[in-house]
Design a protein around this motif. Structure first.
Motif, PDB file in Angstrom:
ATOM      1  N   VAL A  39      -0.569   8.042  12.698  1.00  0.00           N
ATOM      2  CA  VAL A  39      -1.587   7.005  12.505  1.00  0.00           C
ATOM      3  C   VAL A  39      -2.403   6.921  13.793  1.00  0.00           C
ATOM      4  N   PRO A  40      -3.482   7.676  13.882  1.00  0.00           N
ATOM      5  CA  PRO A  40      -4.280   7.685  15.120  1.00  0.00           C
ATOM      6  C   PRO A  40      -4.817   6.292  15.447  1.00  0.00           C
ATOM      7  N   PHE A  41      -4.861   5.969  16.738  1.00  0.00           N
ATOM      8  CA  PHE A  41      -5.390   4.677  17.171  1.00  0.00           C
ATOM      9  C   PHE A  41      -6.068   4.840  18.524  1.00  0.00           C
ATOM     10  N   SER A  42      -6.934   3.893  18.852  1.00  0.00           N
ATOM     11  CA  SER A  42      -7.648   3.898  20.132  1.00  0.00           C
ATOM     12  C   SER A  42      -6.880   3.132  21.197  1.00  0.00           C
ATOM     13  N   ALA A  43      -6.176   2.101  20.801  1.00  0.00           N
ATOM     14  CA  ALA A  43      -5.383   1.284  21.715  1.00  0.00           C
ATOM     15  C   ALA A  43      -4.266   0.634  20.909  1.00  0.00           C
ATOM     16  N   ALA A  44      -3.233   0.201  21.613  1.00  0.00           N
ATOM     17  CA  ALA A  44      -2.087  -0.382  20.921  1.00  0.00           C
ATOM     18  C   ALA A  44      -1.301  -1.270  21.859  1.00  0.00           C
ATOM     19  N   GLY A 134      17.114  -8.962   9.121  1.00  0.00           N
ATOM     20  CA  GLY A 134      16.674 -10.338   8.959  1.00  0.00           C
ATOM     21  C   GLY A 134      16.158 -11.017  10.200  1.00  0.00           C
ATOM     22  N   ALA A 135      16.117 -10.341  11.340  1.00  0.00           N
ATOM     23  CA  ALA A 135      15.649 -10.948  12.590  1.00  0.00           C
ATOM     24  C   ALA A 135      14.417 -10.215  13.105  1.00  0.00           C
ATOM     25  N   THR A 136      13.438 -10.974  13.575  1.00  0.00           N
ATOM     26  CA  THR A 136      12.215 -10.401  14.124  1.00  0.00           C
ATOM     27  C   THR A 136      12.358 -10.246  15.634  1.00  0.00           C
ATOM     28  N   TRP A 137      12.229  -8.992  16.101  1.00  0.00           N
ATOM     29  CA  TRP A 137      12.400  -8.687  17.518  1.00  0.00           C
ATOM     30  C   TRP A 137      11.080  -8.335  18.207  1.00  0.00           C
ATOM     31  N   GLY A 138      10.005  -8.293  17.449  1.00  0.00           N
ATOM     32  CA  GLY A 138       8.730  -7.981  18.079  1.00  0.00           C
ATOM     33  C   GLY A 138       7.627  -7.769  17.070  1.00  0.00           C
ATOM     34  N   PHE A 139       6.473  -7.349  17.596  1.00  0.00           N
ATOM     35  CA  PHE A 139       5.289  -7.129  16.775  1.00  0.00           C
ATOM     36  C   PHE A 139       4.547  -5.905  17.303  1.00  0.00           C
ATOM     37  N   ILE A 140       3.731  -5.316  16.438  1.00  0.00           N
ATOM     38  CA  ILE A 140       2.910  -4.179  16.835  1.00  0.00           C
ATOM     39  C   ILE A 140       1.470  -4.459  16.422  1.00  0.00           C
ATOM     40  N   ALA A 141       0.522  -4.039  17.269  1.00  0.00           N
ATOM     41  CA  ALA A 141      -0.898  -4.130  16.954  1.00  0.00           C
ATOM     42  C   ALA A 141      -1.558  -2.815  17.335  1.00  0.00           C
ATOM     43  N   LEU A 142      -2.245  -2.205  16.382  1.00  0.00           N
ATOM     44  CA  LEU A 142      -2.978  -0.960  16.605  1.00  0.00           C
ATOM     45  C   LEU A 142      -4.463  -1.235  16.413  1.00  0.00           C
ATOM     46  N   PHE A 143      -5.303  -0.590  17.216  1.00  0.00           N
ATOM     47  CA  PHE A 143      -6.743  -0.813  17.167  1.00  0.00           C
ATOM     48  C   PHE A 143      -7.471   0.521  17.046  1.00  0.00           C
ATOM     49  N   ARG A 144      -8.602   0.491  16.321  1.00  0.00           N
ATOM     50  CA  ARG A 144      -9.472   1.652  16.213  1.00  0.00           C
ATOM     51  C   ARG A 144     -10.893   1.258  16.573  1.00  0.00           C
ATOM     52  N   GLU A 145     -11.569   2.150  17.263  1.00  0.00           N
ATOM     53  CA  GLU A 145     -12.963   1.921  17.612  1.00  0.00           C
ATOM     54  C   GLU A 145     -13.876   2.375  16.484  1.00  0.00           C
ATOM     55  N   GLY A 146     -15.052   1.760  16.428  1.00  0.00           N
ATOM     56  CA  GLY A 146     -16.037   2.162  15.433  1.00  0.00           C
ATOM     57  C   GLY A 146     -16.127   1.183  14.289  1.00  0.00           C
ATOM     58  N   ALA A 147     -17.341   0.999  13.783  1.00  0.00           N
ATOM     59  CA  ALA A 147     -17.575   0.001  12.751  1.00  0.00           C
ATOM     60  C   ALA A 147     -16.879   0.335  11.440  1.00  0.00           C
ATOM     61  N   ARG A 148     -16.611   1.619  11.169  1.00  0.00           N
ATOM     62  CA  ARG A 148     -16.018   1.999   9.895  1.00  0.00           C
ATOM     63  C   ARG A 148     -14.609   2.576  10.050  1.00  0.00           C
ATOM     64  N   ALA A 149     -14.031   2.352  11.190  1.00  0.00           N
ATOM     65  CA  ALA A 149     -12.715   2.952  11.473  1.00  0.00           C
ATOM     66  C   ALA A 149     -11.597   2.053  10.971  1.00  0.00           C
ATOM     67  N   GLY A 150     -11.489   1.909   9.668  1.00  0.00           N
ATOM     68  CA  GLY A 150     -10.474   1.039   9.106  1.00  0.00           C
ATOM     69  C   GLY A 150      -9.145   1.751   8.911  1.00  0.00           C
ATOM     70  N   PHE A 151      -8.063   0.978   8.896  1.00  0.00           N
ATOM     71  CA  PHE A 151      -6.729   1.510   8.610  1.00  0.00           C
ATOM     72  C   PHE A 151      -6.529   1.529   7.093  1.00  0.00           C
ATOM     73  N   THR A 152      -6.142   2.667   6.568  1.00  0.00           N
ATOM     74  CA  THR A 152      -5.982   2.822   5.130  1.00  0.00           C
ATOM     75  C   THR A 152      -4.697   2.159   4.640  1.00  0.00           C
ATOM     76  N   ALA A 153      -4.616   1.963   3.335  1.00  0.00           N
ATOM     77  CA  ALA A 153      -3.403   1.382   2.750  1.00  0.00           C
ATOM     78  C   ALA A 153      -2.167   2.237   3.016  1.00  0.00           C
ATOM     79  N   PRO A 154      -2.245   3.591   2.887  1.00  0.00           N
ATOM     80  CA  PRO A 154      -1.062   4.388   3.231  1.00  0.00           C
ATOM     81  C   PRO A 154      -0.658   4.253   4.702  1.00  0.00           C
ATOM     82  N   GLU A 155      -1.634   4.132   5.591  1.00  0.00           N
ATOM     83  CA  GLU A 155      -1.304   3.961   7.010  1.00  0.00           C
ATOM     84  C   GLU A 155      -0.629   2.612   7.245  1.00  0.00           C
ATOM     85  N   GLN A 156      -1.118   1.593   6.579  1.00  0.00           N
ATOM     86  CA  GLN A 156      -0.485   0.280   6.707  1.00  0.00           C
ATOM     87  C   GLN A 156       0.958   0.331   6.212  1.00  0.00           C
TER      88      GLN A 156
END
Length: 378
Positions: A39-44, A134-156
């Motif tokens: 899942v390519p990303f610009s920042a994370a 059942g326990a949450t140990w963290g979170f992840i955030a991925l970012f993409r540059e560009g107006a149309r650089a959306g994350f697809t449903a399969p990537e999600q």
């Protein structure tokens, strides 16, 4: 997904990293390197969290040239926003892409317009909740540059499917962290007051030492550690019925390997307004650290129940009666616990849980007072 590397190879690599006993920064950077091939990303960024409250306790970033943790905490905890980590954690999928969430109208997100767009040219953000057993140990955030650089449903879906392995790596990394020599000891709680501008209005003498133990710089001239910024924001944004705890509280491991508990609450003026936040940091006592340390070993809920009773000094028969199990089942649980923790006896198990926190005090000959807690040094 846009990748020449089969998805199953990335899953296997992340799972292998999670089982390697790496500290959190090393595991996180390695996992992001592998994930980027699928899942390519610009920042994370990957954040750790206290599983009891879901509040962020630290983060490892990749691809960011600037850091604005104080503003991040403001938009994450104080501004109403449906894409906060705690809100995403309420979703069955535990994953969300901001472009899909807003139907392409990113300006509907206060966090995107007021924070992200000010500093970066990102066109989409994917957020996921990292949960295991059942326990949450963290979170992840991925970012993409560009107006149309959306994350697809399969990537999600792919990132959502990695949540358990990533959570396992963060969980075990809590106990694998390299420690630095302990500095001056602080006896009793350390307290600091943060005003409406985010500046330190006042502090007790031990506050600077406590903040330094958590990775912060000189008090008053450097930003507070992210975990404390998150606490302040959570205290200001707490409201009845909201996802943020009304009394934000997190357990944190210091650079010397000790556990502390930090909590925050708003101070009310005579006029009934609340702007300042008081933050208290104090050494964690057994009831506070045992659950998180035991869970970090990857024990099942039943195995955790057994450990809790072992730490109370119960023998096999008493544990069996308390948990309504046979003695043979308790022994089977103990064998599994010993293997996971890497010990051979109940005595070693008890030492493993308590050693980092309390052995230095015992080695120094510090006595226990009438309250059951260590006396302050003479």
């Amino acid at each position: 997904m846009r990748s020449s590397l089969p998805a199953d190879r990335v899953r296997a690599q992340v799972a292998g990293l999670a089982a390697s006993g790496l500290d959190v920064p090393t595991f996180t950077r390695s996992a992001l390197h592998a994930l980027g091939r699928a899942v390519p990303f610009s920042a994370a960024c990957i954040s750790t969290a206290d599983p009891a409250t879901g509040l962020v306790t630290g983060t490892v970033k990749a691809g960011f040239d600037e850091h604005h943790d104080d503003e991040w905490a403001y938009f994450e905890y104080e501004v109403p926003e449906p894409s906060t980590f705690l809100e995403v954690a309420r979703r069955p999928s535990r994953v969300m892409a901001l472009r899909d969430e807003t139907d392409g109208r990113l300006e509907l997100s206060p966090r995107f317009t007021g924070f992200i767009r000010r500093y970066w040219d990102f066109g989409d953000e994917l957020r996921g909740v990292l949960t295991t057993e059942g326990a949450t140990w963290g979170f992840i955030a991925l970012f993409r540059e560009g107006a149309r650089a959306g994350f697809t449903a399969p990537e999600q879906a792919f990132v959502g499917g990695l949540g358990g392995a990533l959570a396992g790596g963060l969980r075990s990394g809590l106990l694998a962290a390299a420690v630095t020599p302990a500095g001056p000891q602080v006896d009793g709680p350390a307290v600091l007051v943060v005003d409406a501008r985010g500046e330190i209005a006042s502090a007790t003498p031990g506050a600077a030492t406590r903040v330094g133990e958590l990775g912060g710089g000189p008090l008053g001239s450097a930003p507070l550690p992210l975990a404390l910024l998150a606490l302040v924001g959570a205290a200001r944004g707490a409201r009845v019925g909201g996802s943020t705890p009304l009394v934000p509280r997190v357990r944190l491991r210091t650079r010397a390997g000790h556990w502390v508990v930090a909590h925050a609450s708003r101070l009310m003026s005579r006029e009934g307004t609340a702007s300042d936040v008081v933050v208290t940091i104090e050494e964690a006592r057994p009831p506070e650290i045992v659950p998180i340390v035991v869970a970090a070993f990857g024990l099942t809920p039943r195995e955790q129940d057994v450990v809790q009773l072992v730490l109370r000094g119960m023998d096999t028969g008493a544990i069996a009666a308390t948990l309504h199990l046979s003695a043979y089942t308790v022994q089977d649980h103990l064998k599994a616990i010993f293997a996971k923790v890497g010990v051979r006896s109940r005595r070693e198990l008890t030492a493993k849980v308590y050693y980092d926190q309390y052995a230095p005090r015992l080695a120094a000959g510090q006595a226990v007072g009438p309250s059951g807690w260590f006396r302050p040094p003479a």
